[in-house]
Scaffold this motif. Structure first.
Motif, PDB file in Angstrom:
ATOM      1  N   ASN A  92     -70.812  -9.003 -55.035  1.00 25.85           N
ATOM      2  CA  ASN A  92     -70.149  -7.704 -55.185  1.00 25.85           C
ATOM      3  C   ASN A  92     -70.536  -7.024 -56.504  1.00 25.85           C
ATOM      4  N   ASN A  93     -71.711  -7.373 -57.028  1.00 27.89           N
ATOM      5  CA  ASN A  93     -72.196  -6.837 -58.294  1.00 27.89           C
ATOM      6  C   ASN A  93     -73.250  -5.763 -58.007  1.00 27.89           C
ATOM      7  N   ILE A  94     -72.903  -4.509 -58.244  1.00 25.25           N
ATOM      8  CA  ILE A  94     -73.788  -3.394 -57.924  1.00 25.25           C
ATOM      9  C   ILE A  94     -75.057  -3.436 -58.772  1.00 25.25           C
ATOM     10  N   PHE A  95     -74.894  -3.687 -60.070  1.00 25.07           N
ATOM     11  CA  PHE A  95     -76.049  -3.704 -60.971  1.00 25.07           C
ATOM     12  C   PHE A  95     -77.046  -4.781 -60.559  1.00 25.07           C
ATOM     13  N   LEU A  96     -76.540  -5.971 -60.247  1.00 27.36           N
ATOM     14  CA  LEU A  96     -77.417  -7.068 -59.831  1.00 27.36           C
ATOM     15  C   LEU A  96     -78.140  -6.716 -58.530  1.00 27.36           C
ATOM     16  N   ALA A  97     -77.425  -6.093 -57.601  1.00 22.64           N
ATOM     17  CA  ALA A  97     -78.040  -5.704 -56.328  1.00 22.64           C
ATOM     18  C   ALA A  97     -79.176  -4.720 -56.546  1.00 22.64           C
ATOM     19  N   LEU A  98     -78.979  -3.754 -57.454  1.00 23.18           N
ATOM     20  CA  LEU A  98     -80.020  -2.772 -57.751  1.00 23.18           C
ATOM     21  C   LEU A  98     -81.239  -3.437 -58.385  1.00 23.18           C
ATOM     22  N   ILE A  99     -80.977  -4.335 -59.339  1.00 24.59           N
ATOM     23  CA  ILE A  99     -82.071  -5.017 -60.028  1.00 24.59           C
ATOM     24  C   ILE A  99     -82.900  -5.850 -59.045  1.00 24.59           C
ATOM     25  N   VAL A 100     -82.227  -6.581 -58.172  1.00 17.14           N
ATOM     26  CA  VAL A 100     -82.933  -7.419 -57.196  1.00 17.14           C
ATOM     27  C   VAL A 100     -83.812  -6.561 -56.298  1.00 17.14           C
ATOM     28  N   ALA A 101     -83.256  -5.451 -55.809  1.00 21.45           N
ATOM     29  CA  ALA A 101     -84.019  -4.572 -54.913  1.00 21.45           C
ATOM     30  C   ALA A 101     -85.235  -3.980 -55.620  1.00 21.45           C
ATOM     31  N   LEU A 102     -85.046  -3.496 -56.842  1.00 22.44           N
ATOM     32  CA  LEU A 102     -86.145  -2.864 -57.568  1.00 22.44           C
ATOM     33  C   LEU A 102     -87.220  -3.871 -57.958  1.00 22.44           C
ATOM     34  N   ILE A 103     -86.787  -5.073 -58.351  1.00 23.59           N
ATOM     35  CA  ILE A 103     -87.772  -6.119 -58.674  1.00 23.59           C
ATOM     36  C   ILE A 103     -88.603  -6.453 -57.439  1.00 23.59           C
TER      37      ILE A 103
END
Length: 320
Positions: A92-103
């Protein structure tokens, strides 16, 4: 006199997408006036629906201008949306989800770049193979099942939210086009990209590291495709393997309609936006006209053919 005539033809080709956009709008506004095509609500809906294609087209301008092609953008969006949904489901961590997708998106761009620059594979074949790999992986990790996203903050910021009557998807599109315009028209990277696609040998002799430029444009394409996947996930409130299916063709058509050449060396950021809006406008009109999905695919196919034909025609006029 002949060169002046050729310059007029080239200038005319640059503005062709805007002329076609205006003509198509007037045509549908008249023929579909009872369906509310020209209403403010529907026009905003067109911009919202085309946001993901428009954002991917920002990177598409760089890719085609460098004389390359990226067929992984659609599958990249699907996998990125799936990763966002899975991370949000677990943490449920938005920042982590964004980082994973962009990486992930950048990693796809790096692989595409290495296949082209180090192994010497044609960009079409390299990205075609990667497209199948990524799409298959997106289907495999959840066994083709959708992954719902219940985080309302994420969904609001990246898909369903509005600022007044304006969808956040439109605001994201505006932001990326401002940044893309500056990067393409006001920085050495944009000029080097055009030089690489226009004449690679001359670019090398002038000191431009063309292989590095190719790597960067693929990385940019991967990153923006991943962000488009984030927006797909937010808008649909889920991750699905089918997201972005066929988007690679829509992106290419939008960029080429906007003035880019399939051979490289030319491109227009504003033109690409106009091209994506034109594609979205036609798709919206076909839906309002109650055409079947099969008929819509046929029309989109004709649009892609027309886009490539216009690109070749403009290229011939420049060479004459």
């Amino acid at each position: 006199m002949q060169s002046r005539g050729n310059n007029k033809k080239i200038q005319m080709s640059k503005y062709m997408v805007y002329i076609v956009l205006a003509v198509v709008f007037v045509f549908f506004a008249i023929t579909l006036r009872d369906n509310g095509f020209a209403s403010t609500q529907n026009l905003l809906n067109i911009l919202r629906q085309t946001a993901m294609i428009s954002i991917m087209s920002v990177a598409g301008v760089f890719v085609l201008s460098a004389g390359q092609i990226d067929l992984t953008v659609g599958s990249n969006t699907a996998m990125s949306a799936m990763l966002v949904a899975l991370v949000l489901k677990s943490t449920n961590n938005i920042f982590l989800a964004l980082i994973v997708a962009l990486i992930f998106g950048v990693a796809v761009g790096v692989i595409n770049g290495l296949l082209v620059t180090r192994l010497g594979l044609p960009a079409f074949l390299a990205t075609l193979g990667m497209m199948q790999v990524i799409r298959g992986a997106a289907m495999w990790i959840t066994n083709t099942e959708a992954v719902p996203i219940s985080n309302t903050v994420f969904n609001t910021i990246f898909g369903t939210g509005f600022v007044g009557p304006i969808s956040v998807l439109i605001l994201w599109t505006i932001l990326f086009y401002i940044l893309g315009y500056i990067l393409f028209n006001r920085t050495p990277f944009g000029k080097h990209t055009l030089a690489t696609g226009g004449n690679q040998m001359a670019a090398q002799y002038s000191g431009i590291k063309v292989q590095r430029i190719k790597m960067y444009v693929f990385m940019l394409s991967g990153a923006l495709s991943a962000f488009a996947g984030v927006l797909y996930a937010g808008r649909m409130q889920s991750g699905r393997y089918s997201f972005g299916d066929g988007d690679e063709m829509s992106v290419i058509a939008s960029v080429v309609l906007g003035g880019a050449s399939m051979a490289g060396g030319s491109g227009s950021m504003i033109g690409a936006l106009a091209g994506s809006i034109l594609m979205g406008m036609i798709s919206n009109a076909l839906i309002l006209a109650n055409l079947s999905s099969a008929q819509q695919k046929m029309v989109n196919g004709f649009i892609i053919i027309a886009a490539v034909a216009l690109s070749n025609l403009a290229q011939r006029k420049k060479s004459n």
